[in-house]
Design a protein around this motif. Sequence first.
Motif, PDB file in Angstrom:
ATOM      1  N   LEU A  18       0.825  -1.196   0.000  1.00  0.00           N
ATOM      2  CA  LEU A  18       0.000   0.000   0.000  1.00  0.00           C
ATOM      3  C   LEU A  18       0.872   1.264   0.000  1.00  0.00           C
ATOM      4  O   LEU A  18       0.603   2.213  -0.727  1.00  0.00           O
ATOM      5  CB  LEU A  18      -0.929   0.010   1.218  1.00  0.00           C
ATOM      6  N   SER A  19       1.934   1.247   0.766  1.00  0.00           N
ATOM      7  CA  SER A  19       2.852   2.390   0.810  1.00  0.00           C
ATOM      8  C   SER A  19       3.508   2.622  -0.545  1.00  0.00           C
ATOM      9  O   SER A  19       3.619   3.756  -1.010  1.00  0.00           O
ATOM     10  CB  SER A  19       3.939   2.162   1.858  1.00  0.00           C
ATOM     11  N   CYS A  50       2.356   1.733  -3.489  1.00  0.00           N
ATOM     12  CA  CYS A  50       1.342   2.219  -4.430  1.00  0.00           C
ATOM     13  C   CYS A  50       1.059   3.706  -4.223  1.00  0.00           C
ATOM     14  O   CYS A  50       0.912   4.456  -5.191  1.00  0.00           O
ATOM     15  CB  CYS A  50       0.053   1.420  -4.278  1.00  0.00           C
ATOM     16  N   LEU A  51       0.992   4.147  -2.978  1.00  0.00           N
ATOM     17  CA  LEU A  51       0.752   5.563  -2.706  1.00  0.00           C
ATOM     18  C   LEU A  51       1.911   6.431  -3.186  1.00  0.00           C
ATOM     19  O   LEU A  51       1.708   7.489  -3.779  1.00  0.00           O
ATOM     20  CB  LEU A  51       0.513   5.787  -1.212  1.00  0.00           C
ATOM     21  N   GLY A  84       1.877   6.481  -6.966  1.00  0.00           N
ATOM     22  CA  GLY A  84       0.703   7.213  -7.438  1.00  0.00           C
ATOM     23  C   GLY A  84       0.900   8.714  -7.382  1.00  0.00           C
ATOM     24  O   GLY A  84       0.522   9.445  -8.290  1.00  0.00           O
ATOM     25  N   PHE A  85       1.497   9.232  -6.328  1.00  0.00           N
ATOM     26  CA  PHE A  85       1.710  10.666  -6.205  1.00  0.00           C
ATOM     27  C   PHE A  85       2.868  11.156  -7.063  1.00  0.00           C
ATOM     28  O   PHE A  85       2.871  12.283  -7.526  1.00  0.00           O
ATOM     29  CB  PHE A  85       1.945  11.063  -4.744  1.00  0.00           C
ATOM     30  N   TYR A 144       1.589  11.531 -10.754  1.00  0.00           N
ATOM     31  CA  TYR A 144       0.494  12.469 -10.942  1.00  0.00           C
ATOM     32  C   TYR A 144       0.983  13.700 -11.719  1.00  0.00           C
ATOM     33  O   TYR A 144       1.989  14.285 -11.379  1.00  0.00           O
ATOM     34  CB  TYR A 144      -0.051  12.894  -9.571  1.00  0.00           C
TER      35      TYR A 144
END
Length: 87
Positions: free
Chosen positions: A9-10, A12-13, A16-17, A20
């Motif tokens: 999860l970390s 992916c975050l 993802g940022f 962007y």
Amino acid sequence: MKKLIGILLSICLILGFSVYPNHSAEAASKKFKNCTQLNKVYKGGVAKSAKVKNKGGKTRYKPYVSSSLYNANKKLDRDKDGIACER
């Protein structure tokens, strides 16, 4: 198992940022032909910094602050107060 999910999860975050798109770079290159076109996108006009004061008095809208966007449209600042196309 919980550690693995937390790590995934970390990651992916973070990814993802970082992927962007940056809209300020897109706005910086935009040149407008006149104040009517600029005010359709930025109702209060464009200021070169947040410290700039309007010479003409009160305005209806707060200007968008971006030095690069202001420099691209500097010709639209008729009263040379640091805010292009203020309304």
